[in-house]
Design an enzyme around this catalytic site. Structure first.
Site, mmCIF file in Angstrom:
data_model
loop_
_atom_site.group_PDB
_atom_site.id
_atom_site.type_symbol
_atom_site.label_atom_id
_atom_site.label_comp_id
_atom_site.label_asym_id
_atom_site.label_seq_id
_atom_site.Cartn_x
_atom_site.Cartn_y
_atom_site.Cartn_z
ATOM 1 N N TRP A 150 -8.350 2.655 -8.982
ATOM 2 C CA TRP A 150 -7.044 2.176 -8.493
ATOM 3 C C TRP A 150 -6.693 0.855 -9.166
ATOM 4 O O TRP A 150 -7.573 0.206 -9.753
ATOM 5 C CB TRP A 150 -7.074 1.988 -6.967
ATOM 6 C CG TRP A 150 -5.719 2.198 -6.344
ATOM 7 C CD1 TRP A 150 -4.902 1.241 -5.825
ATOM 8 C CD2 TRP A 150 -5.011 3.444 -6.227
ATOM 9 N NE1 TRP A 150 -3.723 1.815 -5.382
ATOM 10 C CE2 TRP A 150 -3.778 3.160 -5.620
ATOM 11 C CE3 TRP A 150 -5.303 4.761 -6.592
ATOM 12 C CZ2 TRP A 150 -2.822 4.146 -5.360
ATOM 13 C CZ3 TRP A 150 -4.358 5.752 -6.333
ATOM 14 C CH2 TRP A 150 -3.138 5.442 -5.726
ATOM 15 N N ASP A 213 0.398 -5.702 -9.560
ATOM 16 C CA ASP A 213 1.673 -5.957 -8.883
ATOM 17 C C ASP A 213 1.843 -5.029 -7.691
ATOM 18 O O ASP A 213 1.025 -4.127 -7.470
ATOM 19 C CB ASP A 213 2.837 -5.767 -9.870
ATOM 20 C CG ASP A 213 3.015 -4.314 -10.277
ATOM 21 O OD1 ASP A 213 2.007 -3.602 -10.490
ATOM 22 O OD2 ASP A 213 4.172 -3.864 -10.381
ATOM 23 N N GLU A 216 1.491 -1.488 -8.243
ATOM 24 C CA GLU A 216 0.112 -1.075 -8.516
ATOM 25 C C GLU A 216 -0.145 -0.661 -9.958
ATOM 26 O O GLU A 216 -1.014 0.156 -10.230
ATOM 27 C CB GLU A 216 -0.294 0.087 -7.578
ATOM 28 C CG GLU A 216 0.167 -0.098 -6.159
ATOM 29 C CD GLU A 216 -0.424 0.889 -5.179
ATOM 30 O OE1 GLU A 216 -1.244 0.463 -4.366
ATOM 31 O OE2 GLU A 216 -0.069 2.076 -5.239
ATOM 32 N N GLU A 217 0.623 -1.220 -10.864
ATOM 33 C CA GLU A 217 0.527 -0.756 -12.249
ATOM 34 C C GLU A 217 0.224 -1.841 -13.268
ATOM 35 O O GLU A 217 -0.366 -1.557 -14.307
ATOM 36 C CB GLU A 217 1.867 -0.099 -12.651
ATOM 37 C CG GLU A 217 2.204 1.100 -11.807
ATOM 38 C CD GLU A 217 3.637 1.565 -11.956
ATOM 39 O OE1 GLU A 217 3.916 2.745 -11.764
ATOM 40 O OE2 GLU A 217 4.508 0.707 -12.267
ATOM 41 N N GLU A 441 10.145 8.576 -0.066
ATOM 42 C CA GLU A 441 10.029 7.401 -0.942
ATOM 43 C C GLU A 441 11.200 7.330 -1.925
ATOM 44 O O GLU A 441 11.787 6.281 -2.157
ATOM 45 C CB GLU A 441 8.713 7.485 -1.704
ATOM 46 C CG GLU A 441 8.432 6.321 -2.636
ATOM 47 C CD GLU A 441 7.139 6.534 -3.419
ATOM 48 O OE1 GLU A 441 7.139 7.310 -4.403
ATOM 49 O OE2 GLU A 441 6.107 5.930 -3.019
HETATM 50 C C1 NOJ Z 1 0.516 5.465 -7.638
HETATM 51 C C2 NOJ Z 1 1.120 4.133 -7.372
HETATM 52 O O1 NOJ Z 1 1.152 3.905 -6.018
HETATM 53 C C3 NOJ Z 1 2.491 4.069 -7.969
HETATM 54 O O2 NOJ Z 1 3.099 2.839 -7.706
HETATM 55 C C4 NOJ Z 1 2.372 4.293 -9.424
HETATM 56 O O3 NOJ Z 1 3.628 4.202 -10.018
HETATM 57 C C5 NOJ Z 1 1.715 5.610 -9.695
HETATM 58 N N1 NOJ Z 1 0.438 5.691 -9.026
HETATM 59 C C6 NOJ Z 1 1.548 5.836 -11.157
HETATM 60 O O4 NOJ Z 1 1.061 7.106 -11.380
HETATM 61 C C1 NOJ Z 2 3.514 3.319 -4.273
HETATM 62 C C2 NOJ Z 2 4.166 1.982 -4.326
HETATM 63 O O1 NOJ Z 2 4.330 1.635 -5.676
HETATM 64 C C3 NOJ Z 2 3.351 0.945 -3.625
HETATM 65 O O2 NOJ Z 2 4.059 -0.259 -3.596
HETATM 66 C C4 NOJ Z 2 3.012 1.375 -2.231
HETATM 67 O O3 NOJ Z 2 2.151 0.424 -1.658
HETATM 68 C C5 NOJ Z 2 2.374 2.730 -2.214
HETATM 69 N N1 NOJ Z 2 3.158 3.688 -2.952
HETATM 70 C C6 NOJ Z 2 2.206 3.252 -0.794
HETATM 71 O O4 NOJ Z 2 3.455 3.387 -0.178
#
Ligand code: NOJ
Ligand code: NOJ
Length: 476
Positions: A150, A213, A216-217, A441
């Site tokens: 992650w 960030d 999560e990327e 979402e």
């Molecule tokens: C899951 C993350 O929560 C999301 O923010 C991100 O864009 C994707 N993984 C990328 O595959």
């Molecule tokens: C993906 C989003 O990018 C992230 O900000 C969020 O925490 C997770 N999904 C779970 O909702």
């Protein structure tokens, strides 16, 4: 007949101006139908939040008390986890109603304290609580660590959680329950034994480090993360003082000031570039708007508030890049559908084409409502070099150096205009919300139908937040 070059140039400019319109034509006045939908959807969204909280929420049966599932979706995508950030953003919504007197929400907050306490002390792939484990972004719903790959750590979550629990602590102190606060929330002697203190120590000691960030990327330094960290440290310092921990207060304040000193470097002259230390993104990002909102709250800490020129220009930049990106934005009867950032490829399940998000569209509305509220509180709007283009949407002669006092026609035009512009985003959300009020979402950029995780808790929370700002009650 001969047309001069400048004639064509004039036409081109006129066309550019029209197509660059960010406020839909119809949004010049209040709309009773939208008003009543926003009110009913607020209550659906609030119930949607409660349904996702363990252990008794209809969609969160068996989940730990005080844990919130990001979404009930267990596959395609699997969001059956508790994210520190999503939970804190959501508990902030419950906290707001609690602070306004809804005492039935108090038990949720106590559960949240207990669950947070456990998570902070659960060894995980980011470390243990001395070595950075507090920055772990997500856990299973039973509180065990998620050990798959992650983007970790993410250091925004502990800061937002601290902000929520600091407000809870202040409320409990006001009610006379200082003993609970000192044992569970803020212990000056054992920094890692109380939830707020542990989060503040993590933030104060780690904010300078690269981390992922909120999306999560990106492993770098981020405006959003800095904003929420600064706020937590300011509020944490005040709580530390109140509880006689003045040495810590000084330390938190010094770190908050050090963050503040770095914030201006995100401004590139036209908009805030969300990230530092990477070069593969344009930097236009809805995270910046979230930073303005959650880094300031109702009180405001004087930097990059929603009303600031830099934030309003960042919003306009985001709208201008999102508008041509999604086919559904050809419908200009409602506001622009807003996604996370233009280079996004996350479609809600895997990677293909990203779609607009409820969170980002609601957040755009929220910024405008909060800007309006601030103008009304200040009783005056000052036109600057930076903002004159923005305010010309409503006062075409607005010129740097002018100031419009409450009661003037210009002041009215701008404050009403901000409300209507904000409402255009809520009308966009209305169009893509399910008839039963469900919000996922994302919603498809071509068809408008919902995509990604269903009943996303944070989508509901962001809507409830925008509605509060619309009513002039900016959330905590
Ligand atoms: C899951 C993350 O929560 C999301 O923010 C991100 O864009 C994707 N993984 C990328 O595959
Ligand atoms: C993906 C989003 O990018 C992230 O900000 C969020 O925490 C997770 N999904 C779970 O909702």
């Amino acid at each position: 007949m001969q047309f001069s070059k400048s004639f064509f140039l004039a036409i081109q400019i006129a066309v550019t101006v029209v197509s660059a319109r960010t406020v839909p034509e119809g949004f010049t006045k209040r709309d009773a139908v939208l008003d009543s939908w926003v009110t009913s959807q607020r209550s659906v969204a609030f119930d949607g939040i409660l349904a996702n909280i363990g252990p008794n929420g209809a969609n969160a049966k068996g989940v730990n008390a005080g844990a919130i599932v990001a979404s009930p979706s267990k596959s395609n995508p699997d969001y059956w986890y508790q994210w520190t950030r999503d939970s804190a953003m959501t508990f902030k919504v419950l906290l707001n109603d609690y602070l306004k007197g809804n005492n039935t929400l108090e038990s949720y907050l106590y559960d949240y304290v207990n669950e947070s306490y456990k998570l902070q002390r659960t060894n995980n792939p980011s470390g243990n609580y001395y070595t950075g484990g507090i920055g772990e972004p997500k856990f299973h719903v039973d509180g065990t660590p998620y050990t798959g790959g992650w983007g970790r750590p993410q250091n925004d979550g502990p800061a937002i959680r601290a902000t929520v629990l600091i407000a809870f602590a202040n409320k409990l102190i006001a009610k006379g329950d200082t003993a609970y606060v000192k044992s569970k929330l803020y212990d000056s002697k054992l920094p890692t034994e109380a939830v707020i203190k542990a989060d503040l120590e993590h933030v104060a000691n780690n904010w300078q480090k690269n981390n992922f960030d909120l999306w999560e990327e990106v492993n770098a330094i981020h405006f959003f993360t800095f904003m929420v960290q600064r706020r937590a440290l300011i509020e944490g310092a005040d709580l530390a003082d109140k509880l006689g921990d003045s040495g810590a207060a000084t330390w938190y304040r010094s770190q908050a000031n050090a963050i503040a000193a770095r914030l201006p470097s995100f401004w590139n002259g036209a908009f805030i570039n969300e990230h530092q230390g990477i070069n593969y993104r344009s930097g236009t990002d809805c995270a910046t708007l979230l930073g303005a909102i959650h880094g300031n709250g109702a009180k405001g800490y004087g930097l990059y508030e929603p009303v600031s020129d830099e934030i309003l220009l960042s919003l306009e930049k985001l709208v201008s890049v999102m508008k041509p990106l999604y086919a559904i934005n050809k419908n200009t009867a409602v506001g622009t559908a807003i996604g996370r950032y233009p280079e996004d490829v996350y479609d809600g399940v895997g990677e293909s084409k990203a779609h607009p998000w409820f969170i980002c569209t609601a957040t755009s509305a929220d910024i405008l409502f909060q800007a309006r509220n601030k103008h009304i509180a200040n009783k005056k709007i000052t036109i600057t070099n930076l903002n004159q283009g923005f305010y010309r949407k409503w006062v075409s002669s607005a010129t740097s150096g002018q100031s419009f006092a409450a009661g003037s026609s210009q002041f009215e035009a701008i404050t009403e205009g901000l409300k209507a512009y904000g409402d255009s985003f809520l009308a966009r959300i209305k169009l893509h919300t399910a008839n039963n009020g469900d919000m996922s979402e994302q919603f498809n950029r071509d068809t408008g139908f919902q995509e990604g995780a269903k009943k996303l808790t944070w989508s509901y929370a962001s809507f409830v937040g925008a509605k509060a700002s619309r009513d002039g009650n900016v959330p905590y």
